[in-house]
Design an enzyme around this catalytic site. Structure first.
Site, PDB file in Angstrom:
ATOM      1  CB  CYS A  21      -0.906  -0.004   1.228  1.00 60.37           C
ATOM      2  SG  CYS A  21       0.009   0.088   2.791  1.00 60.37           S
ATOM      3  CG  HIS A  50       3.947  -6.208  11.358  1.00 57.08           C
ATOM      4  ND1 HIS A  50       2.766  -5.937  12.004  1.00 57.08           N
ATOM      5  CD2 HIS A  50       4.928  -5.863  12.211  1.00 57.08           C
ATOM      6  CE1 HIS A  50       3.027  -5.443  13.206  1.00 57.08           C
ATOM      7  NE2 HIS A  50       4.337  -5.387  13.347  1.00 57.08           N
ATOM      8  CB  CYS A 105       0.799   4.656   7.566  1.00 57.22           C
ATOM      9  SG  CYS A 105      -0.536   4.823   6.352  1.00 57.22           S
ATOM     10  CG  HIS A 133      -1.316  -4.317  15.724  1.00 58.08           C
ATOM     11  ND1 HIS A 133      -1.014  -3.088  15.190  1.00 58.08           N
ATOM     12  CD2 HIS A 133      -1.140  -5.210  14.715  1.00 58.08           C
ATOM     13  CE1 HIS A 133      -0.677  -3.230  13.906  1.00 58.08           C
ATOM     14  NE2 HIS A 133      -0.742  -4.520  13.604  1.00 58.08           N
ATOM     15  CD  GLU A 135      -3.100   1.134  13.032  1.00 65.31           C
ATOM     16  OE1 GLU A 135      -4.179   1.754  12.953  1.00 65.31           O
ATOM     17  OE2 GLU A 135      -2.733   0.291  12.193  1.00 65.31           O
ATOM     18  CB  CYS A 203      -5.886   1.553   5.657  1.00 64.48           C
ATOM     19  SG  CYS A 203      -5.001   0.902   4.298  1.00 64.48           S
ATOM     20  CB  SER A 231       1.245  -8.976   8.342  1.00 64.86           C
ATOM     21  OG  SER A 231       0.371  -8.221   7.528  1.00 64.86           O
ATOM     22  CB  SER A 232      -3.061  -6.836  11.805  1.00 62.18           C
ATOM     23  OG  SER A 232      -4.436  -6.849  12.092  1.00 62.18           O
ATOM     24  CB  SER A 276       3.683  -5.136   4.900  1.00 66.25           C
ATOM     25  OG  SER A 276       3.139  -6.300   5.479  1.00 66.25           O
TER      26      SER A 276
END
Length: 337
Positions: A21, A50, A105, A133, A135, A203, A231-232, A276
């Site tokens: 992204c 990630h 981001c 997490h 974030e 997102c 990676s979520s 990612s």
């Protein structure tokens, strides 16, 4: 011949969009540019994104990944990952005499700003996301006295607020859209005056990748998601594929992790990748599948993506000189000693 049927044609449904992204692309390029501009080492607090392959590749170029700011030597350059950090981390960097590059981001930064604004207006903020997490930790740190984490619909019963008329929800950007809205619906049932954020927190890239998987899931018996287990958004793609009707879905970092037994009795394989994941890893999966008879590739297009983000503004400054000046200011010595 009588009594014989032709084997079904083997094909691959390839999701579009997939992979990087805009926020990930920006963060990875930021590390590469910093290494070019300032030379190694560049310290990065937590994995920049990630993905195992990306981290290993950047390590070979001179990036050093650390979990805590205290691990970074005084007078060094440290970059903050795409997931964002809390204000306390910025304070730690200043205390450690570090020059910083913020590769958060911009969509995560938007959520941070929303958290600060609602906290300043004395709202209780219900942050939908997964405990632990990066974030979530970063966003929670913006307004720790006002934010309550809600980790899915099952958490809703135990949520308490001071004033049910002043409650807003925000969310981690990489969640499943459907799961998030299920949580929101449960929260609205409990708090009818719950306010939604001014813009969608999940997102655009996460939504688009999930939409493509939903479209292919009904046709593909097997879906392979390229991405790392931490990676979520990649983990969510596996879940979305199964909910969309795929008989099986698996997460792999590399093509060699694919078990050939997964392909038995399968005529259609869906392939996608998390936000990612570099495209080279998808190409290797397609090569693996082609070697096993899955040569026809059809694109499943869910959306067009044209968003790009400018690189962190800190890359326009001489950060090595800034770091040396920070150390000199404390020691009383001239810059660069």
């Amino acid at each position: 011949m009588v009594g014989m049927t032709a084997s079904p044609a083997r094909r691959v449904l390839l999701a579009a969009p997939r992979g990087y992204c805009a926020g990930v692309d920006r963060a990875v390029i930021a590390v590469e540019k910093a290494l070019e501009q300032y030379g190694a080492p560049i310290y990065v607090r937590h994995e920049i994104v990630h993905n195992k392959y990306v981290v290993q590749t950047l390590e070979k170029k001179g990036a050093i990944f650390v979990e805590q700011t205290a691990e970074v030597p005084e007078g060094s350059i440290v970059m903050f990952s795409a997931h964002g950090v809390s204000p306390v981390v910025h304070e730690e960097a200043a205390a450690g005499k570090l020059a910083t590059i913020d590769a958060t981001c911009p969509l995560v930064t938007k959520v941070h700003k929303e958290a600060v604004r609602f906290a300043n207006e004395d709202f209780d903020i219900l942050l939908i996301g997964h405990e632990g997490h990066e974030e979530v930790i970063g966003t929670s740190g913006e307004a720790p006295d006002h934010i309550t984490l809600v980790d899915g619909p099952d958490d809703v019963d135990k949520v308490e607020v001071r004033d049910p008329s002043k409650v807003v929800w925000l969310s981690q950007t990489t969640l499943s859209v459907d799961e998030t809205m299920e949580t929101v619906d449960a929260l609205k049932e409990k708090f009818p005056l719950l306010i939604s954020p001014p813009s969608d927190d999940i997102c655009y890239a996460t939504q688009n990748r999930q939409l493509a998987v939903k479209q292919m899931g009904a046709e593909a018996e097997l879906v392979i998601v390229v991405g790392s287990r931490n990676s979520s958004n990649s983990v969510r793609l596996v879940e979305v594929a199964k909910l969309a009707g795929a008989r099986a879905a698996y997460l792999v970092d590399f093509a060699e992790e694919i078990d050939e037994a997964w392909l038995e009795g399968v005529s259609t394989v869906g392939v996608t990748s998390g936000a990612s994941v570099p495209e080279i890893l998808v190409e290797q999966v397609l090569e693996f599948l082609s070697g096993r008879g899955f040569e026809d590739v059809e694109i499943v297009k869910a959306a067009e993506e044209s968003i790009t983000f400018s690189l962190p503004k800190e890359l326009r400054r001489d950060l090595r000189a800034e770091a040396a000046a920070l150390v000199a200011a404390r020691t009383g010595g001239p810059s660069g000693e």
